[in-house]
Design an enzyme around this catalytic site. Structure first.
Site, PDB file in Angstrom:
ATOM      1  N   HIS A  19      66.260  48.189  56.499  1.00 32.53           N
ATOM      2  CA  HIS A  19      65.871  47.000  57.273  1.00 32.53           C
ATOM      3  C   HIS A  19      66.790  45.815  57.005  1.00 32.53           C
ATOM      4  O   HIS A  19      66.996  44.987  57.890  1.00 32.53           O
ATOM      5  CB  HIS A  19      64.410  46.645  56.985  1.00 32.53           C
ATOM      6  CG  HIS A  19      63.444  47.681  57.515  1.00 32.53           C
ATOM      7  ND1 HIS A  19      62.209  47.903  56.983  1.00 32.53           N
ATOM      8  CD2 HIS A  19      63.580  48.570  58.548  1.00 32.53           C
ATOM      9  CE1 HIS A  19      61.596  48.874  57.650  1.00 32.53           C
ATOM     10  NE2 HIS A  19      62.408  49.302  58.601  1.00 32.53           N
ATOM     11  N   HIS A  42      62.737  56.699  66.365  1.00 33.31           N
ATOM     12  CA  HIS A  42      61.579  57.029  65.532  1.00 33.31           C
ATOM     13  C   HIS A  42      60.977  55.708  65.044  1.00 33.31           C
ATOM     14  O   HIS A  42      61.402  55.157  64.030  1.00 33.31           O
ATOM     15  CB  HIS A  42      61.992  57.892  64.333  1.00 33.31           C
ATOM     16  CG  HIS A  42      62.517  59.245  64.720  1.00 33.31           C
ATOM     17  ND1 HIS A  42      63.718  59.435  65.345  1.00 33.31           N
ATOM     18  CD2 HIS A  42      61.964  60.476  64.563  1.00 33.31           C
ATOM     19  CE1 HIS A  42      63.905  60.729  65.562  1.00 33.31           C
ATOM     20  NE2 HIS A  42      62.858  61.388  65.099  1.00 33.31           N
ATOM     21  N   SER A 116      60.787  48.821  61.882  1.00 35.72           N
ATOM     22  CA  SER A 116      61.979  48.583  62.709  1.00 35.72           C
ATOM     23  C   SER A 116      61.674  48.034  64.114  1.00 35.72           C
ATOM     24  O   SER A 116      62.392  47.146  64.585  1.00 35.72           O
ATOM     25  CB  SER A 116      62.841  49.847  62.783  1.00 35.72           C
ATOM     26  OG  SER A 116      62.104  50.950  63.240  1.00 35.72           O
ATOM     27  N   GLU A 134      57.883  57.097  69.749  1.00 40.93           N
ATOM     28  CA  GLU A 134      56.996  57.491  68.650  1.00 40.93           C
ATOM     29  C   GLU A 134      56.091  58.604  69.158  1.00 40.93           C
ATOM     30  O   GLU A 134      55.521  58.486  70.247  1.00 40.93           O
ATOM     31  CB  GLU A 134      56.181  56.287  68.158  1.00 40.93           C
ATOM     32  CG  GLU A 134      55.153  56.615  67.084  1.00 40.93           C
ATOM     33  CD  GLU A 134      55.728  57.341  65.853  1.00 40.93           C
ATOM     34  OE1 GLU A 134      56.677  56.839  65.255  1.00 40.93           O
ATOM     35  OE2 GLU A 134      55.204  58.424  65.517  1.00 40.93           O
ATOM     36  N   ASP A 162      59.601  62.610  72.406  1.00 41.10           N
ATOM     37  CA  ASP A 162      60.544  62.973  71.355  1.00 41.10           C
ATOM     38  C   ASP A 162      61.791  62.076  71.465  1.00 41.10           C
ATOM     39  O   ASP A 162      62.493  62.107  72.478  1.00 41.10           O
ATOM     40  CB  ASP A 162      60.918  64.448  71.541  1.00 41.10           C
ATOM     41  CG  ASP A 162      62.028  64.894  70.608  1.00 41.10           C
ATOM     42  OD1 ASP A 162      62.344  64.169  69.656  1.00 41.10           O
ATOM     43  OD2 ASP A 162      62.584  65.992  70.841  1.00 41.10           O
ATOM     44  N   GLY A 163      62.055  61.300  70.420  1.00 39.24           N
ATOM     45  CA  GLY A 163      63.177  60.365  70.457  1.00 39.24           C
ATOM     46  C   GLY A 163      64.534  61.055  70.537  1.00 39.24           C
ATOM     47  O   GLY A 163      65.454  60.546  71.180  1.00 39.24           O
ATOM     48  N   ASP A 183      65.907  57.053  62.778  1.00 37.93           N
ATOM     49  CA  ASP A 183      65.270  57.024  61.456  1.00 37.93           C
ATOM     50  C   ASP A 183      64.176  58.080  61.371  1.00 37.93           C
ATOM     51  O   ASP A 183      62.990  57.752  61.249  1.00 37.93           O
ATOM     52  CB  ASP A 183      64.704  55.600  61.247  1.00 37.93           C
ATOM     53  CG  ASP A 183      63.997  55.442  59.922  1.00 37.93           C
ATOM     54  OD1 ASP A 183      64.337  56.160  58.970  1.00 37.93           O
ATOM     55  OD2 ASP A 183      63.094  54.583  59.854  1.00 37.93           O
TER      56      ASP A 183
HETATM   57  C1  LIG Z   1      60.522  57.125  58.973  1.00 34.10           C
HETATM   58  S1  LIG Z   1      59.320  56.823  60.178  1.00 34.10           S
HETATM   59  C2  LIG Z   1      59.998  55.528  61.133  1.00 34.10           C
HETATM   60  C3  LIG Z   1      59.989  54.186  60.470  1.00 34.10           C
HETATM   61  C4  LIG Z   1      60.550  53.077  61.329  1.00 34.10           C
HETATM   62  N1  LIG Z   1      61.812  53.456  61.944  1.00 34.10           N
HETATM   63  C5  LIG Z   1      60.770  51.834  60.503  1.00 34.10           C
HETATM   64  O1  LIG Z   1      61.871  51.624  59.983  1.00 34.10           O
HETATM   65  O2  LIG Z   1      59.825  51.042  60.387  1.00 34.10           O
HETATM   66  C6  LIG Z   1      59.510  58.188  61.263  1.00 34.10           C
HETATM   67  C7  LIG Z   1      58.546  58.145  62.457  1.00 34.10           C
HETATM   68  O3  LIG Z   1      59.007  59.074  63.434  1.00 34.10           O
HETATM   69  C8  LIG Z   1      57.890  59.673  64.062  1.00 34.10           C
HETATM   70  N2  LIG Z   1      58.416  60.918  64.669  1.00 34.10           N
HETATM   71  C9  LIG Z   1      58.552  62.138  64.110  1.00 34.10           C
HETATM   72  N3  LIG Z   1      59.197  62.960  64.952  1.00 34.10           N
HETATM   73  C10 LIG Z   1      59.507  62.230  66.063  1.00 34.10           C
HETATM   74  C11 LIG Z   1      60.201  62.516  67.263  1.00 34.10           C
HETATM   75  N4  LIG Z   1      60.722  63.717  67.489  1.00 34.10           N
HETATM   76  N5  LIG Z   1      60.358  61.525  68.173  1.00 34.10           N
HETATM   77  C12 LIG Z   1      59.829  60.280  67.940  1.00 34.10           C
HETATM   78  N6  LIG Z   1      59.157  59.959  66.820  1.00 34.10           N
HETATM   79  C13 LIG Z   1      58.996  60.907  65.890  1.00 34.10           C
HETATM   80  C14 LIG Z   1      56.886  59.851  62.946  1.00 34.10           C
HETATM   81  O4  LIG Z   1      55.579  59.955  63.474  1.00 34.10           O
HETATM   82  C15 LIG Z   1      57.124  58.571  62.126  1.00 34.10           C
HETATM   83  O5  LIG Z   1      56.247  57.562  62.539  1.00 34.10           O
END
Ligand SMILES: C[S@@+](CC[C@H](N)C(=O)[O-])C[C@H]1O[C@@H](n2cnc3c(N)ncnc32)[C@H](O)[C@@H]1O
Length: 305
Positions: A19, A42, A116, A134, A162-163, A183
């Site tokens: 961050h 993500h 983020s 998400e 899916d990101g 992320d």
């Molecule tokens: C490490 S966390 C993200 C933290 C965030 N980027 C931050 O810095 O505050 C990862 C997130 O990705 C989500 N996630 C997992 N697989 C994903 C996908 N294929 N596409 C989008 N989100 C996904 C999870 O549910 C989780 O909330």
């Protein structure tokens, strides 16, 4: 279904590294008037209570963001740890208002920790746009509520998809100025390969865009190989890159050889703003020292093309 919930990890050493770099990049990239697009593959839930049950259970913030603070208070003056840390703490301050009736200028207690998407939303201007992905039902519901409540719908679009796959349709962004933040939780092994593929494709579709990729330092071959693969992908595209990593302790394993806790993490940036390397050079030694848990703590800062 995924079991990862960022609320257990919010404010840990990995968030501090990721961050503070995100803040530095967004601050620089919003200096030009031209619109900026941010894509966050993500997103997580967006905002976390550090005095809530999940954060208290894990205690990760205690060894992360709270190690930078005195008495759990966000300072009103310079931290003495460089502009990267000062700017990051200033953003956190914006999410932690002084109590009603109390002084508005002094230190304030850190309770709310932004993820983020909310850091991004806070730093973007009205001409900018953010697309965030998400998939977790609870986290996307929490984030949707925050976006609605903060009336940030104009700037931010939440996509329940899916990101890794969804990002492709958004590149290049109409503004031709952008930052891609990736992320994942790396819960599944295939995330490591997907991150490399995503970087390669992003640099093909949007060669001038900046990319920020976070990864954990854990004892598994895919994690060990990832920085090298990312550097190779950037080099193949002829793009400048920067790599910063921070370790807080030795990577310990339990009796069965399973790693215990996250000892460190890295952030790989392609097309970094020129201000990022000097800012990291100044702040990384302070961050590594403040969050050190044993003599294996340290940092790496590399650049290449
Ligand atoms: C490490 S966390 C993200 C933290 C965030 N980027 C931050 O810095 O505050 C990862 C997130 O990705 C989500 N996630 C997992 N697989 C994903 C996908 N294929 N596409 C989008 N989100 C996904 C999870 O549910 C989780 O909330």
């Amino acid at each position: 279904m995924f079991s990862y919930r960022h609320a257990f990890h919010a404010g840990n050493h990995a968030d501090v590294l990721k961050h503070s770099i995100l803040v530095a990049m967004l601050r620089y990239m919003t200096q030009k008037d031209t619109a900026l697009s941010v894509i966050d593959t993500h997103a997580g839930a967006g905002l976390y209570r550090l005095d809530g049950d999940q954060a208290r259970t894990s205690g990760e913030a205690a060894a992360g963001i709270f190690s930078l603070l005195k008495d759990g208070q966000l300072p009103s003056a310079s931290s003495g740890m460089g502009s990267l840390v000062d700017d990051y703490l200033a953003v956190l301050r914006g999410f932690n208002p002084a109590p009603k009736g109390g002084p508005t200028t002094g230190p304030v207690k850190l309770r709310n920790y932004p993820g983020s998407p909310l850091i991004t939303e806070r730093l973007l201007r009205e001409q900018d746009r953010a697309h965030v992905f998400e998939v977790h039902p609870t986290d996307q519901r929490l984030l949707r509520g925050l976006v609605a409540q903060r009336d940030s719908r104009r700037i931010m679009t939440l996509r329940v998809a899916d990101g890794f796959a969804g990002v492709r349709a958004l590149l290049p962004p109409p503004s031709r100025r952008g930052l891609l933040v990736c992320d994942p939780s790396y819960e599944i092994k295939s995330d490591y390969g997907k991150v490399v593929d995503l970087l390669t494709e992003a640099l093909t579709r949007f060669a001038t865009g900046s990319v920020l990729i976070w990864h954990p330092i854990v004892a598994r071959p895919e994690a060990h190989d990832l920085p090298r693969k990312l550097k190779n992908a950037a080099a193949r595209a002829g793009k400048p890159w920067l790599y910063a990593s921070l370790s807080t302790k030795s990577g310990q394993s339990n009796a069965r050889g399973v790693p215990v806790g996250l000892s460190g993490s890295g952030v790989f940036v392609v097309n970094p703003p020129f201000v990022l390397a000097p800012a990291l050079k100044e702040s990384l030694p302070h961050l590594a020292k403040a969050m050190a848990q044993d003599e294996h703590a340290g940092f790496v800062l590399e650049q290449g093309r």
